[in-house]
Write an enzyme that holds these catalytic residues in place. Structure first.
Site, PDB file in Angstrom:
ATOM      1  N   TRP A  18       0.812  -1.232   0.000  1.00  0.00           N
ATOM      2  CA  TRP A  18       0.000   0.000   0.000  1.00  0.00           C
ATOM      3  C   TRP A  18       0.841   1.275   0.000  1.00  0.00           C
ATOM      4  CZ3 TRP A  18      -4.387  -1.049   4.157  1.00  0.00           C
ATOM      5  CH2 TRP A  18      -5.183  -2.107   3.707  1.00  0.00           C
ATOM      6  N   HIS A  71      12.832  -2.503  -0.894  1.00  0.00           N
ATOM      7  CA  HIS A  71      12.043  -1.988  -2.024  1.00  0.00           C
ATOM      8  C   HIS A  71      12.837  -0.883  -2.706  1.00  0.00           C
ATOM      9  CE1 HIS A  71       8.924   0.132  -4.241  1.00  0.00           C
ATOM     10  NE2 HIS A  71       8.220  -0.998  -4.190  1.00  0.00           N
ATOM     11  N   GLU A 118      12.084   1.931  -3.680  1.00  0.00           N
ATOM     12  CA  GLU A 118      11.860   3.275  -3.108  1.00  0.00           C
ATOM     13  C   GLU A 118      12.695   3.455  -1.844  1.00  0.00           C
ATOM     14  OE1 GLU A 118       7.557   3.113  -3.076  1.00  0.00           O
ATOM     15  OE2 GLU A 118       7.608   3.129  -5.269  1.00  0.00           O
ATOM     16  N   GLY A 132       4.762   1.881 -10.892  1.00  0.00           N
ATOM     17  CA  GLY A 132       3.901   3.054 -10.870  1.00  0.00           C
ATOM     18  C   GLY A 132       3.834   3.793 -12.192  1.00  0.00           C
ATOM     19  N   SER A 137       3.488  -2.319 -12.064  1.00  0.00           N
ATOM     20  CA  SER A 137       2.260  -2.103 -12.829  1.00  0.00           C
ATOM     21  C   SER A 137       1.466  -3.386 -13.081  1.00  0.00           C
ATOM     22  CB  SER A 137       2.561  -1.364 -14.139  1.00  0.00           C
ATOM     23  OG  SER A 137       3.128  -0.092 -13.858  1.00  0.00           O
ATOM     24  N   GLY A 153       1.480  -2.658  -6.253  1.00  0.00           N
ATOM     25  CA  GLY A 153       1.399  -1.362  -5.589  1.00  0.00           C
ATOM     26  C   GLY A 153       0.038  -0.716  -5.837  1.00  0.00           C
ATOM     27  N   GLY A 154      -0.029   0.172  -6.814  1.00  0.00           N
ATOM     28  CA  GLY A 154      -1.231   0.966  -7.089  1.00  0.00           C
ATOM     29  C   GLY A 154      -2.521   0.171  -7.121  1.00  0.00           C
TER      30      GLY A 154
HETATM   31  P1  PGA Z   1       2.994  -0.616  -8.861  1.00  0.00           P
HETATM   32  O1  PGA Z   1       4.053  -0.765  -7.656  1.00  0.00           O
HETATM   33  O2  PGA Z   1       2.174  -1.870  -8.882  1.00  0.00           O
HETATM   34  O3  PGA Z   1       2.181   0.612  -8.495  1.00  0.00           O
HETATM   35  O4  PGA Z   1       3.793  -0.437 -10.106  1.00  0.00           O
HETATM   36  C1  PGA Z   1       4.731  -1.966  -7.423  1.00  0.00           C
HETATM   37  C2  PGA Z   1       5.660  -1.841  -6.245  1.00  0.00           C
HETATM   38  O5  PGA Z   1       6.309  -0.797  -6.074  1.00  0.00           O
HETATM   39  O6  PGA Z   1       5.762  -2.782  -5.425  1.00  0.00           O
END
Ligand code: PGA
Length: 257
Positions: free
Chosen positions: A12, A101, A103, A179, A219, A240-241
């Protein structure tokens, strides 16, 4: 070859306060049934402030949704203002923790060494790490994707016992696909996940390579999950999204229907 149970995990990120988290968890629970859980493991990874609330609703309704976290500190306790340790998460019945991750690596400076220490901390607390790896667009275009990912996986697993590696999850997430709405082709995703498995084989042996579950992330949506999951070395997805919406996430989890 071991039958690896697929694992679909919802990351999330920094979304949903604890009220929203309760609602999303309940909606997801209503949309998933025995028939789904017999085929796939489902985990959700809310922000830290939601975890206690989500633990309570999962426990009260005996939900089969697995509780996960997005990060933890490598030390058990100490003067680390603002941090949360692995044993604290384990105490809240968290069973899976995302580690390294992209990020965290890019925005918070996590090195391979830090990621390795976190993998060990998660295992020591009796939880399962989801170790993330993935290349940037520049690295892919320079033909360095495999080297980058192999380096991250080797470093992340350094000093981890083979049987622990076998129980782990590794998420291959090309950074350019996160993302962005741009998914790796299923062939590229398969090729990279096969690379991850062979690196696991080199570092921890054949049984670990056979047991480790490899997720694809970047994605993932209801419309592309089935094709990705049809690949031999893809055992799950880190979403993610599309995990923020319980309808979308439930349809990703029931991709086999
Ligand atoms: P996303 O993110 O599905 O929004 O591309 C995946 C993630 O960062 O784990």
């Amino acid at each position: 070859m071991t039958e690896r149970t697929p694992l679909i995990s919802g990351n999330w990120k920094m979304h949903h306060n604890h009220f929203e988290a309760i609602q999303v968890t309940q909606k997801l629970h209503y949309r998933l049934g025995e028939h789904d859980y017999s085929k796939v493991g489902v985990s959700i990874h809310p922000p830290f402030t939601d975890i206690r609330s989500v633990q309570t609703v999962i426990g009260a309704d005996r939900m089969k949704i697995l509780l996960g976290a997005q990060n933890c500190h490598a030390e058990e306790k100490g003067a680390f203002t603002g941090e949360v340790s692995a044993p604290m998460l384990a105490k809240l019945e968290v069973s899976l923790v995302i580690v390294g991750h992209s990020e965290r690596r890019q925005l918070f400076g996590e090195t391979d060494e830090v990621v390795n220490a976190k993998v060990k901390a998660v295992l020591a607390a009796g939880m399962t790490p989801i170790l993330c790896c993935g290349e940037t667009l520049e690295e892919r275009e320079a033909g360095e994707a495999e080297t980058k990912v192999a380096t991250q996986v080797r470093a992340g697993l350094d000093g981890v016992a083979a049987d622990a590696v076998a129980s782990m999850v590794i998420a291959y997430e090309p950074i350019w696909a996160i993302g962005t709405g741009r998914t790796a082709t299923s062939e590229d995703a398969q090729a990279m996940c096969a690379t991850v498995r062979s690196v696991v084989g080199e570092t921890a042996g054949a049984a670990a390579a056979d047991g480790v579950r490899i997720q694809y992330g970047g994605s993932v949506k209801p419309g592309n999950i089935a094709e990705l999951m049809g690949q031999a070395d893809i055992d799950g997805a880190l979403v993610g999204g599309a995990s923020l919406d319980p309808d979308d996430f439930a349809s990703i989890c029931s991709y086999q229907d």
